[in-house]
Design a protein around this motif. Structure first.
Motif, PDB file in Angstrom:
ATOM      1  N   SER A 188     -14.931  -5.799  13.325  1.00 25.29           N
ATOM      2  CA  SER A 188     -15.377  -5.282  12.039  1.00 25.29           C
ATOM      3  C   SER A 188     -16.518  -6.119  11.480  1.00 25.29           C
ATOM      4  CB  SER A 188     -14.199  -5.278  11.059  1.00 25.29           C
ATOM      5  OG  SER A 188     -13.735  -6.596  10.843  1.00 25.29           O
ATOM      6  N   SER A 189     -17.148  -5.616  10.444  1.00 20.43           N
ATOM      7  CA  SER A 189     -18.325  -6.275   9.888  1.00 20.43           C
ATOM      8  C   SER A 189     -18.023  -7.690   9.400  1.00 20.43           C
ATOM      9  CB  SER A 189     -18.912  -5.440   8.755  1.00 20.43           C
ATOM     10  OG  SER A 189     -17.915  -5.177   7.772  1.00 20.43           O
ATOM     11  N   GLY A 190     -16.832  -7.902   8.857  1.00 21.18           N
ATOM     12  CA  GLY A 190     -16.470  -9.231   8.369  1.00 21.18           C
ATOM     13  C   GLY A 190     -15.790 -10.086   9.414  1.00 21.18           C
ATOM     14  N   GLY A 191     -15.441  -9.492  10.544  1.00 26.92           N
ATOM     15  CA  GLY A 191     -14.789 -10.230  11.619  1.00 26.92           C
ATOM     16  C   GLY A 191     -13.279 -10.276  11.520  1.00 26.92           C
ATOM     17  N   GLY A 192     -12.712  -9.675  10.479  1.00 26.17           N
ATOM     18  CA  GLY A 192     -11.286  -9.772  10.284  1.00 26.17           C
ATOM     19  C   GLY A 192     -10.451  -8.819  11.113  1.00 26.17           C
ATOM     20  N   ALA A 193     -11.075  -7.815  11.686  1.00 28.70           N
ATOM     21  CA  ALA A 193     -10.361  -6.837  12.498  1.00 28.70           C
ATOM     22  C   ALA A 193     -11.028  -6.702  13.854  1.00 28.70           C
ATOM     23  CB  ALA A 193     -10.323  -5.493  11.790  1.00 28.70           C
ATOM     24  N   THR A 194     -10.208  -6.612  14.887  1.00 34.30           N
ATOM     25  CA  THR A 194     -10.713  -6.437  16.239  1.00 34.30           C
ATOM     26  C   THR A 194      -9.876  -5.379  16.953  1.00 34.30           C
ATOM     27  OG1 THR A 194      -9.293  -8.220  17.057  1.00 34.30           O
ATOM     28  CG2 THR A 194     -11.558  -8.808  16.462  1.00 34.30           C
ATOM     29  N   TYR A 195     -10.457  -4.827  18.012  1.00 33.79           N
ATOM     30  CA  TYR A 195      -9.756  -3.814  18.799  1.00 33.79           C
ATOM     31  C   TYR A 195     -10.235  -3.928  20.224  1.00 33.79           C
ATOM     32  CZ  TYR A 195      -7.471   0.590  19.870  1.00 33.79           C
ATOM     33  OH  TYR A 195      -6.633   1.553  20.388  1.00 33.79           O
ATOM     34  N   TYR A 196      -9.297  -3.745  21.173  1.00 32.67           N
ATOM     35  CA  TYR A 196      -9.622  -3.942  22.578  1.00 32.67           C
ATOM     36  C   TYR A 196      -9.162  -2.764  23.428  1.00 32.67           C
ATOM     37  CZ  TYR A 196     -10.208  -8.784  21.101  1.00 32.67           C
ATOM     38  OH  TYR A 196     -10.612  -9.922  20.458  1.00 32.67           O
ATOM     39  N   ALA A 197      -9.888  -2.527  24.497  1.00 31.21           N
ATOM     40  CA  ALA A 197      -9.408  -1.600  25.509  1.00 31.21           C
ATOM     41  C   ALA A 197      -8.187  -2.216  26.182  1.00 31.21           C
ATOM     42  CB  ALA A 197     -10.500  -1.351  26.543  1.00 31.21           C
ATOM     43  N   ASP A 198      -7.260  -1.376  26.599  1.00 29.00           N
ATOM     44  CA  ASP A 198      -6.031  -1.882  27.225  1.00 29.00           C
ATOM     45  C   ASP A 198      -6.332  -2.749  28.442  1.00 29.00           C
ATOM     46  OD1 ASP A 198      -4.029   1.112  26.592  1.00 29.00           O
ATOM     47  OD2 ASP A 198      -4.464  -0.634  25.345  1.00 29.00           O
ATOM     48  N   SER A 199      -7.389  -2.428  29.164  1.00 27.98           N
ATOM     49  CA  SER A 199      -7.699  -3.130  30.408  1.00 27.98           C
ATOM     50  C   SER A 199      -8.119  -4.581  30.189  1.00 27.98           C
ATOM     51  CB  SER A 199      -8.807  -2.400  31.167  1.00 27.98           C
ATOM     52  OG  SER A 199      -9.967  -2.276  30.356  1.00 27.98           O
ATOM     53  N   VAL A 200      -8.507  -4.944  28.979  1.00 28.09           N
ATOM     54  CA  VAL A 200      -8.964  -6.317  28.720  1.00 28.09           C
ATOM     55  C   VAL A 200      -8.104  -7.029  27.687  1.00 28.09           C
ATOM     56  CG1 VAL A 200     -11.324  -5.599  29.259  1.00 28.09           C
ATOM     57  CG2 VAL A 200     -10.603  -5.765  26.858  1.00 28.09           C
TER      58      VAL A 200
END
Length: 120
Positions: free
Chosen positions: A49-61
């Motif tokens: 996210s823009s502030g860095g507080g949220a992230t999301y990943y593909a299952d493979s990584v």
């Protein structure tokens, strides 16, 4: 429009690590990493996210890669651990005009890519 430049790719043995960097020419909002292997579509890897507080990943990584950002430096990072041969691809960073997205079509600006090759 923002200019993006990736760096940090290279050749590494399976099980090794690399850290990719993506330097932006100005302020960015949601940022993402994608990868494209030869003959395959460009696939989502990670988003922050823009502030860095949220992230999301593909299952493979998930559990192996970590996305982070330093907004003071207009730079986004992708730390890659426990690399596998199937991680071999050109890695692209991209900038969205929303706070955060995992949808490729919502990214408006793209870097030129950096090659990551993982040998077995």
């Amino acid at each position: 429009q923002v200019q993006l430049a990736e760096s940090g790719g290279g050749l590494v043995q399976a099980g090794g690590s690399l850290r990719l960097s993506c330097a932006a020419s100005g302020r960015t909002f949601g940022m993402g990493w994608f990868r494209q292997a030869p003959g395959k579509e460009r696939m989502f890897v990670a988003a922050i996210s823009s502030g860095g507080g949220a992230t999301y990943y593909a299952d493979s990584v998930k559990g192996r890669f970590t996305v982070s950002r330093d907004n003071a430096k207009n730079t986004v990072y992708l730390a890659m651990n426990s690399l596998k041969p199937e991680d071999t691809a050109v890695y692209y960073c991209a900038a969205a005009r929303t706070i955060m997205t995992i949808v490729r079509e919502e990214y408006s600006d793209w870097g030129q890519g950096t090659q990551v090759t993982v040998s077995s």
